[in-house]
Design a protein around this motif. Sequence first.
Motif, short mmCIF file in Angstrom:
data_model
loop_
_atom_site.label_atom_id
_atom_site.label_comp_id
_atom_site.label_asym_id
_atom_site.label_seq_id
_atom_site.Cartn_x
_atom_site.Cartn_y
_atom_site.Cartn_z
N VAL A 181 60.45 54.86 58.51
CA VAL A 181 61.33 53.77 58.94
C VAL A 181 62.43 54.30 59.87
CG1 VAL A 181 62.98 52.01 58.17
CG2 VAL A 181 60.87 52.37 56.90
N ALA A 182 63.13 55.33 59.41
CA ALA A 182 64.26 55.83 60.20
C ALA A 182 63.87 56.94 61.17
CB ALA A 182 65.36 56.34 59.25
N GLY A 183 62.75 57.62 60.89
CA GLY A 183 62.29 58.66 61.80
C GLY A 183 63.25 59.82 61.98
N LEU A 184 63.94 60.23 60.92
CA LEU A 184 64.91 61.33 61.01
C LEU A 184 64.27 62.62 60.49
CD1 LEU A 184 67.86 59.35 59.42
CD2 LEU A 184 67.63 59.91 61.84
N ASP A 185 64.86 63.78 60.86
CA ASP A 185 64.30 65.01 60.27
C ASP A 185 64.94 65.26 58.90
OD1 ASP A 185 66.65 66.58 60.46
OD2 ASP A 185 66.20 67.05 62.55
N HIS A 186 64.38 66.21 58.15
CA HIS A 186 64.77 66.40 56.76
C HIS A 186 66.26 66.68 56.59
CE1 HIS A 186 64.83 68.15 52.67
NE2 HIS A 186 63.89 67.23 52.44
N ASP A 187 66.83 67.57 57.44
CA ASP A 187 68.25 67.92 57.29
C ASP A 187 69.15 66.71 57.54
OD1 ASP A 187 67.42 70.39 56.71
OD2 ASP A 187 68.12 71.35 58.57
N GLN A 188 68.80 65.92 58.57
CA GLN A 188 69.59 64.72 58.86
C GLN A 188 69.54 63.75 57.69
OE1 GLN A 188 67.29 63.71 62.43
NE2 GLN A 188 69.21 63.48 63.55
N THR A 189 68.35 63.62 57.10
CA THR A 189 68.22 62.65 56.02
C THR A 189 69.02 63.07 54.79
OG1 THR A 189 66.15 63.68 55.38
CG2 THR A 189 65.98 61.66 56.62
N VAL A 190 69.02 64.38 54.49
CA VAL A 190 69.77 64.83 53.30
C VAL A 190 71.26 64.58 53.51
CG1 VAL A 190 70.40 66.83 51.89
CG2 VAL A 190 68.02 66.50 52.58
N ALA A 191 71.77 64.85 54.72
CA ALA A 191 73.19 64.63 54.98
C ALA A 191 73.54 63.15 54.87
CB ALA A 191 73.54 65.15 56.37
N LEU A 192 72.70 62.29 55.46
CA LEU A 192 72.97 60.85 55.40
C LEU A 192 72.85 60.31 53.98
CD1 LEU A 192 71.26 59.09 58.43
CD2 LEU A 192 73.69 59.12 57.86
N PHE A 193 71.90 60.86 53.24
CA PHE A 193 71.69 60.43 51.86
C PHE A 193 72.97 60.65 51.05
CE2 PHE A 193 69.49 61.18 47.62
CZ PHE A 193 69.09 59.86 47.45
#
Length: 419
Positions: A181-193
């Motif tokens: 859905v968001a198409g982000l990489d793993h590091d970006q997703t952990v920070a946003l999470f």
Amino acid sequence: MRTWPAPHVPSIPGRGGEVKVVDSTSGSLVVAAPGPVATLYVCGITPYDATHLGHAATYIAFDLLHRAWLDAGLEVRYASNVTDVDDPLLERATRTGQDWEQLAADQTALFAEDMTALGVLPPHTYLGAVETIPTIATTVSRLLDEGLAYRVPVEAGAGGDRPELGDVYADVSVDPHFGSVAGLDHDQTVALFAERGGDPDRPGKRDPLDPALWRRERPGEPAWDAGQLGTGRPGWHIECTVIAQQALGASFDVQGGGRDLCFPHHEMSTAHARALGGEGARVHVHTGMVGLGGEKMSKSLGNLVLVSTLRAAGADPMAIRLATLAHHYRDDWDWDDRSLPDAEERLGRWRAAVSGNGGPDAGSTVAAIREALAADLDAPAALRAMDTWADAALSVGGEVEGAPGVVARALDALLGIRL
Ligand code: 5CA
Ligand code: ZN
């Protein structure tokens, strides 16, 4: 949960074209719903503070989609939720010494008043998290039984008299499409999470991104009994999955919300939908963030301009609506001192322009408004088309009898602006 009264949508001659919107997942313009039935789920409020301009802009944007679909002859099924139990609501109630249920009830009522004043069409299905707990609990149990979710031990003092049952988390690793859905990489997703309500560092999780499905009872927090899950309350993402599924089916056309919901909320709720055998939303639509003084307007930052405050100070709700429509829904923009006066002035000009019996022909103006909306809900272009008609009506006038009425009804039906 009770909705607010539906405003009248006037009928206008002709029909709008197929509506296209930008899908956040692909970034491209796609048909929002093939029809003949269009299904829409828009994430509702967490009722711990009153409706600010950012909320208003987001719900008005999806109201344009609803109206454009109706004008195109589709039957619309619209569902939404109220997150009437969640961490931010409970934290606010504790901090201000209010009863959390009363806070939620008061703010939900105020939201309904604001939506009514702003002329937003109500959802057909409108469910609170609390009233949906039995269905959510059954769904979480099923995910657990199927091995798509797992238990995580809770800290001492949590879990009431059955602490061994633990919290329940979804296992994102079982889903090959996770992240689509968001198409982000793993590091970006952990920070946003971490930034947006997630708990990547929680000990015992298989993956930092695994989201909570069921949170066991904590001292001082409300909890509901849910059989094999134990006493507790639902996670946030599964709430929207279950409500959308219950109202619209396992797969539906559009899920909408502000851009801050793209990740993790819509990523997770769509992953949950897939785990349950559906597709979730086929198209994801996200609105830009409305700010104040250069910062995103948010309940947690407290930099809010409330719809109810503006209304209490005598602002015309149609001017508030028009002020939000002056911006494209995908743009980020700031509310400032000119937002309301500019909209009031524009509204005044339009009202003067439709006050006569005759005026310039309405046909091309209505067509231009329809075209603008069908092309990714381009409200600013629709307003420019109306400006052109109003300028002509006020400067050279026009002879077409009934044209002002046609234009006024089109504005009401398509843009929700009552002159
Ligand atoms: N209850 C959840 C969704 S399930 C929730 O996010 N609630 S909320 O009250 O925080 O936000 C309600 C809606 O307003 C969401 O779609 C959110 O993305 C949107 N929103 C919040 N702040 C802004 C803003 N500053 N500009 C535009 N939209 C905003
Ligand atoms: Zn939601």
